[in-house]
Design an enzyme around this catalytic site. Structure first.
Site, PDB file in Angstrom:
ATOM      1  N   CYS A  88       0.829  -1.207   0.000  1.00 37.01           N
ATOM      2  CA  CYS A  88       0.000   0.000   0.000  1.00 37.01           C
ATOM      3  C   CYS A  88       0.871   1.269   0.000  1.00 37.01           C
ATOM      4  CB  CYS A  88      -0.980  -0.047   1.174  1.00 37.01           C
ATOM      5  SG  CYS A  88      -2.388   1.052   0.983  1.00 37.01           S
ATOM      6  N   HIS A 178      -3.287  -5.632   1.411  1.00 39.46           N
ATOM      7  CA  HIS A 178      -2.646  -5.929   2.704  1.00 39.46           C
ATOM      8  C   HIS A 178      -2.727  -7.417   3.045  1.00 39.46           C
ATOM      9  CE1 HIS A 178      -2.245  -1.720   4.158  1.00 39.46           C
ATOM     10  NE2 HIS A 178      -3.266  -1.508   3.357  1.00 39.46           N
ATOM     11  N   GLU A 180      -1.017  -8.962   5.098  1.00 41.86           N
ATOM     12  CA  GLU A 180      -0.772  -9.138   6.536  1.00 41.86           C
ATOM     13  C   GLU A 180      -2.073  -9.100   7.349  1.00 41.86           C
ATOM     14  OE1 GLU A 180      -0.712  -4.646   6.039  1.00 41.86           O
ATOM     15  OE2 GLU A 180      -0.198  -6.399   4.822  1.00 41.86           O
TER      16      GLU A 180
END
Length: 194
Positions: A88, A178, A180
């Site tokens: 990002c 994302h 994660e």
């Protein structure tokens, strides 16, 4: 992974804790880069094999990289071939240019980023799409950029609705989403294998 890989995670702003948790879970040895001495000590100890530039606010992160005197150290290591993964805001930091912003950051990757590309309506969304060499993965986008153009030897790894959302150029990996924040660890494994 047979030997522990040591990864520094930029931790001046943004979603660094989630990257750390995921990489630690994969057996990597992680540490946070908050100031210049964190970077210098890790290099002196031979303990820096990769860097993660997390999501967050690219303008703030770019400003802090300079104010904390981290900018040149990180940029030179990337240019020397150290693997880096930007999610990002990290994608925006690595981009050669930003189509809708005059800001310039590390400029190490031959891509043009489009900042906050999905606007307020689609500010955040979740989908699943193909990722080259991995297969279909979950993707969470939060006020995400995308890549307007990829030049030179940039390999496009994923597209969503005709927009480039993941790419690699040699030692540099970027995703507009994302990973994660999802339970799927395959993008982080891909990075660790770089």
């Amino acid at each position: 992974m047979s030997e522990k890989v040591s990864i520094g995670i930029l931790a001046v702003q943004g979603a660094f804790a989630e990257h750390r948790a995921m990489l630690d879970g994969l057996g990597a040895d992680t540490f946070l880069i908050r100031q210049k001495k964190d970077l210098e000590e890790s290099v002196q100890n031979g303990g820096l094999q990769g860097i993660v530039l997390p999501g967050g606010e690219s303008t703030v992160q770019g400003k802090l990289l300079r104010e904390l005197d981290l900018f040149d150290g990180i940029k030179s290591r990337i240019e020397d071939g150290m693997p880096v993964y930007g999610t990002c805001a990290g994608l925006i930091l690595l981009a050669k240019s930003i189509s809708n912003d005059s800001a310039q950051h590390l400029q190490t990757m031959s891509i043009v980023a489009n900042r906050n590309a999905y606007g307020r309506q689609l500010g955040s969304f979740h989908t699943e799409a193909q990722f080259e060499g991995i297969g279909e993965i979950p993707m969470t986008f939060i006020r995400a950029p995308y890549i307007d153009k990829a030049y030179d030897d940039v390999q496009v790894l994923s597209e969503v609705d005709g927009k480039i959302v993941a790419a690699r150029q040699k030692n540099q990996l970027v995703t507009a989403f994302h990973p994660e924040l999802d339970g799927d660890t395959r993008v982080h494994e891909y990075f660790l294998n770089m």
